[in-house]
Design a protein around this motif. Sequence first.
Motif, mmCIF file in Angstrom:
data_model
loop_
_atom_site.group_PDB
_atom_site.id
_atom_site.type_symbol
_atom_site.label_atom_id
_atom_site.label_comp_id
_atom_site.label_asym_id
_atom_site.label_seq_id
_atom_site.Cartn_x
_atom_site.Cartn_y
_atom_site.Cartn_z
ATOM 1 N N ARG A 156 0.754 -1.355 0.006
ATOM 2 C CA ARG A 156 -0.184 0.024 0.050
ATOM 3 C C ARG A 156 0.694 1.290 0.124
ATOM 4 O O ARG A 156 0.195 2.510 -0.035
ATOM 5 N N SER A 157 2.203 1.090 0.192
ATOM 6 C CA SER A 157 2.855 2.498 0.243
ATOM 7 C C SER A 157 4.276 2.251 -0.749
ATOM 8 O O SER A 157 4.487 1.249 -1.194
ATOM 9 N N ALA A 158 4.993 3.295 -0.689
ATOM 10 C CA ALA A 158 6.492 3.251 -1.637
ATOM 11 C C ALA A 158 7.555 3.297 -0.516
ATOM 12 O O ALA A 158 8.369 3.720 -0.892
ATOM 13 N N ALA A 159 7.224 2.324 0.706
ATOM 14 C CA ALA A 159 8.422 2.350 1.426
ATOM 15 C C ALA A 159 9.325 1.675 0.920
ATOM 16 O O ALA A 159 9.165 0.739 0.287
ATOM 17 N N GLN A 176 21.084 -13.884 3.542
ATOM 18 C CA GLN A 176 20.719 -12.640 4.509
ATOM 19 C C GLN A 176 19.570 -12.025 4.229
ATOM 20 O O GLN A 176 19.348 -10.763 5.058
ATOM 21 N N GLY A 177 18.882 -12.118 3.109
ATOM 22 C CA GLY A 177 17.863 -11.463 2.946
ATOM 23 C C GLY A 177 18.009 -10.239 1.994
ATOM 24 O O GLY A 177 17.210 -9.305 1.522
ATOM 25 N N LEU A 178 18.997 -10.204 1.465
ATOM 26 C CA LEU A 178 19.323 -8.915 0.658
ATOM 27 C C LEU A 178 18.750 -9.080 -1.046
ATOM 28 O O LEU A 178 19.275 -10.120 -1.528
ATOM 29 N N PRO A 179 18.202 -8.146 -1.544
ATOM 30 C CA PRO A 179 17.738 -8.575 -2.864
ATOM 31 C C PRO A 179 18.660 -8.315 -4.060
ATOM 32 O O PRO A 179 19.606 -7.571 -3.429
ATOM 33 N N CYS A 180 18.263 -8.393 -5.241
ATOM 34 C CA CYS A 180 19.026 -8.117 -6.427
ATOM 35 C C CYS A 180 19.010 -6.611 -6.645
ATOM 36 O O CYS A 180 17.999 -5.995 -6.666
ATOM 37 N N ALA A 188 12.378 -1.073 -8.370
ATOM 38 C CA ALA A 188 12.202 -1.212 -6.859
ATOM 39 C C ALA A 188 10.426 -1.546 -6.881
ATOM 40 O O ALA A 188 10.265 -2.215 -5.754
ATOM 41 N N GLN A 189 9.627 -1.370 -7.761
ATOM 42 C CA GLN A 189 8.352 -2.049 -7.841
ATOM 43 C C GLN A 189 8.311 -3.437 -7.723
ATOM 44 O O GLN A 189 7.602 -4.025 -6.919
ATOM 45 N N ASP A 190 9.102 -4.040 -8.547
ATOM 46 C CA ASP A 190 9.184 -5.602 -8.372
ATOM 47 C C ASP A 190 9.536 -6.167 -7.185
ATOM 48 O O ASP A 190 8.975 -7.072 -6.539
#
Length: 528
Positions: free
Chosen positions: A67-70, A133-137, A142-144
């Motif tokens: 729901r947000s752009a956080a 460790q949970g870090l994305p590519c 950013a939306q994906d």
Amino acid sequence: MRPAAAAMRPLRGRAFCAGSEALYEGLRLQRQGRAAEALRRLRAAESCESPLLRAAARNAEGLLLLRSAAPVCEQTQVLHPGDVVLAPWAEDGFEYEATLERIDEANGSCIVSWADGGQTCREVPLAAVTTVQGLPCRSCSAQDLRLWASRRALTHALLEWQVQAEAGTAHDAFVDFAGLLCDLAAAEVRVALRCSWPGLELARVALQRGRYSAERAFKPDRRALAALTLARAELMRLEGASAPELLSLHRLAGEHLALATWSSEPLWRSAGGELHWQALHQVLWAKALAQLAIQAKRPSRTRRAGLKGPQRRRAAQSAESPPEKLVTAAPAFRRDPLAKLSFAPQAAGRAWRALCWAASRADSAKSAPWSYSADSCARLAKDVEPSPMGARLLLEVAVITFVMGCRCGQSRRARQAALPLALEAARRLEAQQPDDAAEVARHACEILSGQEVAEGSLPERLRVAHDSGEAGVSGRWLVAGYLREELWLLRRGGRTGRRRAIAVLAGAPSMTWAPEGLALAETLPAPR
């Protein structure tokens, strides 16, 4: 392959209190619009030893990201072949350890090698992969990343709820479980609409699981049944279900909503943002009916050649009307005047009812929105709550009203009713969130006011289907088609020798009105 669930640990009173304080502080910050701070507090609550609080915190995190752009996280990492990652397996949707073999950044996908040697579902969207460790590519949009992070948080919340159920502390009416599965299904569908992921199938499985649990509880909860039914109806609409299936689900949802009892002051925003449940139901029902109206075939000219004006109108209406047995299926809707109309007028009437519910005028809703004057429509639009969800509802109702008016041959009167709503929606969206939604609203105002639309001024979402051909000013708009991306194609007949113009009106994106947040809004205990 089995997903790794969190192990049970002995609970400590002090840690539980600290986790609950972080959870409620995150919910409070979210209501104030401070998304980044709320996200940090919710993630702090996820370290609590209670599976109940961990599930609620992860559920809140998943909804907040939707729901947000956080920002998803403060750090990202460049991935290379040979790195050990966590990737979702398409058969059940859970994450497992794997090794990257090949990365295709152009298509946004990668090939992984599962740690247990499995050879199925090895092609995975790149945005869905994270390090251990949970870090994305870093190379993904950013939306994906936000969509996949939301889905990941909701999946982990489901695992935590299972730990809670094994401890014997699950809610007897399964409201929290059904609400969590509704949220997860909405996240799966959003991901599926964005990339090649079997999210529709996974969402169907999640909703079936929630329905099985909710209906077989000792005392089934109408809130859970209503949310599950609405989510099932929206999923079937996206899959192109037939009229009997969609209409029966919406009538069943109306019966559950009429008997449900809701919290007066939910901790999380009410389902669908800040919409009343009845308004949420009516707008979803209107979208389903509008799609059915476009799919329905009109009688051929040869079959209607010998009919006069009134007879021709009755024949066209009966061709789009739902079967008679569906109109009288539920006693609660037997006296509903909209149920006897064809799909197009009924869709416009349902959308107008949603607007009246949002404006706190539920008792003054008329069956046809084009029976209102332009001044009364403008006053009604100003009574809608000044929130981003209210502005989007104004735009949605304006688009459905005009498109369905064109379908019914009431384009001029429908334009008169829809234009004040679109103008108010554009004004609010530009002041609140000047993003793509504001551009879509401005484009709708240009179409409804009869202005010529320049190709360069179109939003990115609409340029695919727009055709800037010349059209006569005196021509009227006709409905040319509908796309699953919530795009309505309109055609206006031009003068002799000129090609027709194609315009596009965009409604709210799919799953905008999804019944989310039930578990958080209705089952969390009030803070002391």
